[in-house]
Design an enzyme around this catalytic site. Structure first.
Site, PDB file in Angstrom:
ATOM      1  N   HIS A 115     -33.190  76.753 -96.660  1.00 13.25           N
ATOM      2  CA  HIS A 115     -34.446  76.541 -95.926  1.00 13.25           C
ATOM      3  C   HIS A 115     -35.588  77.411 -96.441  1.00 13.25           C
ATOM      4  CE1 HIS A 115     -32.191  74.751 -92.197  1.00 13.25           C
ATOM      5  NE2 HIS A 115     -32.423  73.855 -93.129  1.00 13.25           N
TER       6      HIS A 115
ATOM      7  N   CYS B 189     -58.206  79.891-103.701  1.00 20.24           N
ATOM      8  CA  CYS B 189     -58.945  78.702-103.226  1.00 20.24           C
ATOM      9  C   CYS B 189     -59.285  78.773-101.739  1.00 20.24           C
ATOM     10  CB  CYS B 189     -58.158  77.430-103.554  1.00 20.24           C
ATOM     11  SG  CYS B 189     -56.704  77.207-102.521  1.00 20.24           S
TER      12      CYS B 189
ATOM     13  N   ALA C  78     -19.101  87.053 -86.121  1.00 26.58           N
ATOM     14  CA  ALA C  78     -18.946  87.077 -87.577  1.00 26.58           C
ATOM     15  C   ALA C  78     -18.503  88.447 -88.094  1.00 26.58           C
ATOM     16  CB  ALA C  78     -20.257  86.664 -88.234  1.00 26.58           C
TER      17      ALA C  78
HETATM   18  P1  OAD Z   1     -28.606  78.028 -84.162  1.00 24.61           P
HETATM   19  O1  OAD Z   1     -29.416  78.955 -83.340  1.00 24.61           O
HETATM   20  O2  OAD Z   1     -28.774  76.569 -83.940  1.00 24.61           O
HETATM   21  O3  OAD Z   1     -27.057  78.377 -83.965  1.00 24.61           O
HETATM   22  C1  OAD Z   1     -26.596  79.685 -84.042  1.00 24.61           C
HETATM   23  C2  OAD Z   1     -25.082  79.680 -83.961  1.00 24.61           C
HETATM   24  O4  OAD Z   1     -24.642  81.024 -84.131  1.00 24.61           O
HETATM   25  C3  OAD Z   1     -24.511  79.185 -82.619  1.00 24.61           C
HETATM   26  O5  OAD Z   1     -23.496  78.226 -82.878  1.00 24.61           O
HETATM   27  C4  OAD Z   1     -23.911  80.452 -81.998  1.00 24.61           C
HETATM   28  O6  OAD Z   1     -22.750  80.183 -81.222  1.00 24.61           O
HETATM   29  C5  OAD Z   1     -23.557  81.260 -83.237  1.00 24.61           C
HETATM   30  N1  OAD Z   1     -23.474  82.714 -83.051  1.00 24.61           N
HETATM   31  C6  OAD Z   1     -24.116  83.502 -82.149  1.00 24.61           C
HETATM   32  N2  OAD Z   1     -23.782  84.798 -82.323  1.00 24.61           N
HETATM   33  C7  OAD Z   1     -22.891  84.842 -83.355  1.00 24.61           C
HETATM   34  C8  OAD Z   1     -22.176  85.894 -84.019  1.00 24.61           C
HETATM   35  N3  OAD Z   1     -22.301  87.168 -83.664  1.00 24.61           N
HETATM   36  N4  OAD Z   1     -21.359  85.541 -85.037  1.00 24.61           N
HETATM   37  C9  OAD Z   1     -21.222  84.247 -85.430  1.00 24.61           C
HETATM   38  N5  OAD Z   1     -21.877  83.227 -84.846  1.00 24.61           N
HETATM   39  C10 OAD Z   1     -22.699  83.511 -83.822  1.00 24.61           C
HETATM   40  O7  OAD Z   1     -28.868  78.429 -85.685  1.00 24.61           O
HETATM   41  P2  OAD Z   1     -28.655  77.566 -87.023  1.00 24.61           P
HETATM   42  O8  OAD Z   1     -27.485  76.680 -86.913  1.00 24.61           O
HETATM   43  O9  OAD Z   1     -28.715  78.516 -88.152  1.00 24.61           O
HETATM   44  O10 OAD Z   1     -34.350  75.916 -89.389  1.00 24.61           O
HETATM   45  O11 OAD Z   1     -29.978  76.713 -86.997  1.00 24.61           O
HETATM   46  C11 OAD Z   1     -30.265  75.895 -88.083  1.00 24.61           C
HETATM   47  C12 OAD Z   1     -31.754  75.829 -88.313  1.00 24.61           C
HETATM   48  O12 OAD Z   1     -32.450  75.564 -87.064  1.00 24.61           O
HETATM   49  C13 OAD Z   1     -32.390  77.119 -88.775  1.00 24.61           C
HETATM   50  O13 OAD Z   1     -32.226  77.356 -90.156  1.00 24.61           O
HETATM   51  C14 OAD Z   1     -33.840  76.877 -88.456  1.00 24.61           C
HETATM   52  C15 OAD Z   1     -33.701  76.283 -87.072  1.00 24.61           C
HETATM   53  O14 OAD Z   1     -34.698  75.418 -86.699  1.00 24.61           O
HETATM   54  C16 OAD Z   1     -35.601  76.012 -89.810  1.00 24.61           C
HETATM   55  O15 OAD Z   1     -36.351  76.880 -89.434  1.00 24.61           O
HETATM   56  C17 OAD Z   1     -35.993  74.966 -90.786  1.00 24.61           C
END
Ligand code: OAD
Length: 249
Positions: A119, A151, A233
């Site tokens: 991203h 610009c 994690a």
């Molecule tokens: P999310 O916020 O959707 O999900 C975070 C995940 O991390 C959840 O499944 C939690 O259960 C898990 N989690 C929380 N604490 C944790 C820990 N200590 N160890 C392991 N896991 C844990 O985040 P993403 O899936 O990364 O995109 O979201 C994807 C995208 O949505 C991001 O890259 C961003 C956002 O919109 C853009 O900005 C383009």
């Protein structure tokens, strides 16, 4: 009975080509809020601040939120045990490619050398008109919305917004990594954002073993993963790395 952690350590330790797919959850133990669920950013902010059309029509509103969430918040934060454990896999000789949805640069700061930023990154800003790239320094972010010095058009963080495509290089490299890995470790992602969420599915389709770490057992890879470790994690990876080092010594 052999635990899921021990099974994961055995499989990762013997992997010839490991791919790791990370989301916001891997940085949660660094104090960075995740996006979705309890305490997530989207509980407090409207995701429209990251929609590309909204950004162009309301640059100051978007930039005020972006600066607070992705620059001020990150200032004092550091990689955590999970990022360091992944970097250590490389130093003990396990070929590792990290595909991250995160824009915080923590995998690189922890020492991982092969990182695909699916991203993009907070590190740079790009001009929305002439496409010149500049470093996201405090000075440039002190006067919002930041403008290109050549610009004078609006600068945007070099990470993708909703409504934008994935950078071609990152897309190609991650597709290759998913197709070529024998094991994929999926850490801390809800899998709600496409096309990123297709990466583990692609790896599985090519025969990789999928190991997932997430403290929420209802997450996306359930049913697609081979091993599920219901844990934070940092906690899980510290145990896994210790077991791998013991087996290798
Ligand atoms: P999310 O916020 O959707 O999900 C975070 C995940 O991390 C959840 O499944 C939690 O259960 C898990 N989690 C929380 N604490 C944790 C820990 N200590 N160890 C392991 N896991 C844990 O985040 P993403 O899936 O990364 O995109 O979201 C994807 C995208 O949505 C991001 O890259 C961003 C956002 O919109 C853009 O900005 C383009």
């Amino acid at each position: 009975m052999i635990t899921e952690i021990a099974k994961a350590a055995q499989i990762i330790g013997r992997s010839e080509n490991l791919a790791v797919f990370t989301g916001a959850g891997i940085s949660a133990e660094s104090g960075i809020p995740v996006f979705r669920g309890e305490g997530g950013l989207w509980e407090q902010y409207n995701p429209e601040i990251l929609e590309i059309n909204y950004f162009h029509s309301h640059p100051l509103v978007s930039w005020n939120a972006i600066k607070k969430l992705f620059y001020d918040f990150l200032k004092g934060a550091k990689p955590n045990a999970a990022h360091f454990a992944l970097a250590e896999l490389e130093t003990i000789g396990i070929a590792t490619t990290i595909i991250t949805q995160n824009i915080d640069n923590f995998h690189q700061l922890a020492g991982s050398s092969n990182v695909i930023e699916f991203h993009g990154t907070t590190k740079n800003l790009i001009c929305t008109k002439c496409h010149r790239m500049v470093a996201a320094t405090e000075t440039i972010l002190s006067d919002l919305p930041p403008k290109c010095e050549h610009c004078h058009s609006l600068l945007k963080p070099d990470f993708i917004f909703f409504g934008e495509g994935i950078p071609q290089k990152a897309f190609t490299e991650s597709s290759e990594a998913a197709a070529n890995c024998d094991v994929m470790l999926v850490i801390g992602t809800s899998g709600e954002v496409m096309p990123a969420s297709l990466i583990p599915i692609e790896a599985k389709r090519h025969g990789a073993t999928i190991i997932e770490i997430n403290p929420d057992k209802n997450v996306f890879a359930s049913g697609k993963n081979d091993i599920f470790i219901c844990a934070k994690a940092g906690e899980a990876l510290l145990q896994i790395i210790e077991l791998i080092k013991t087996e290798k010594s």
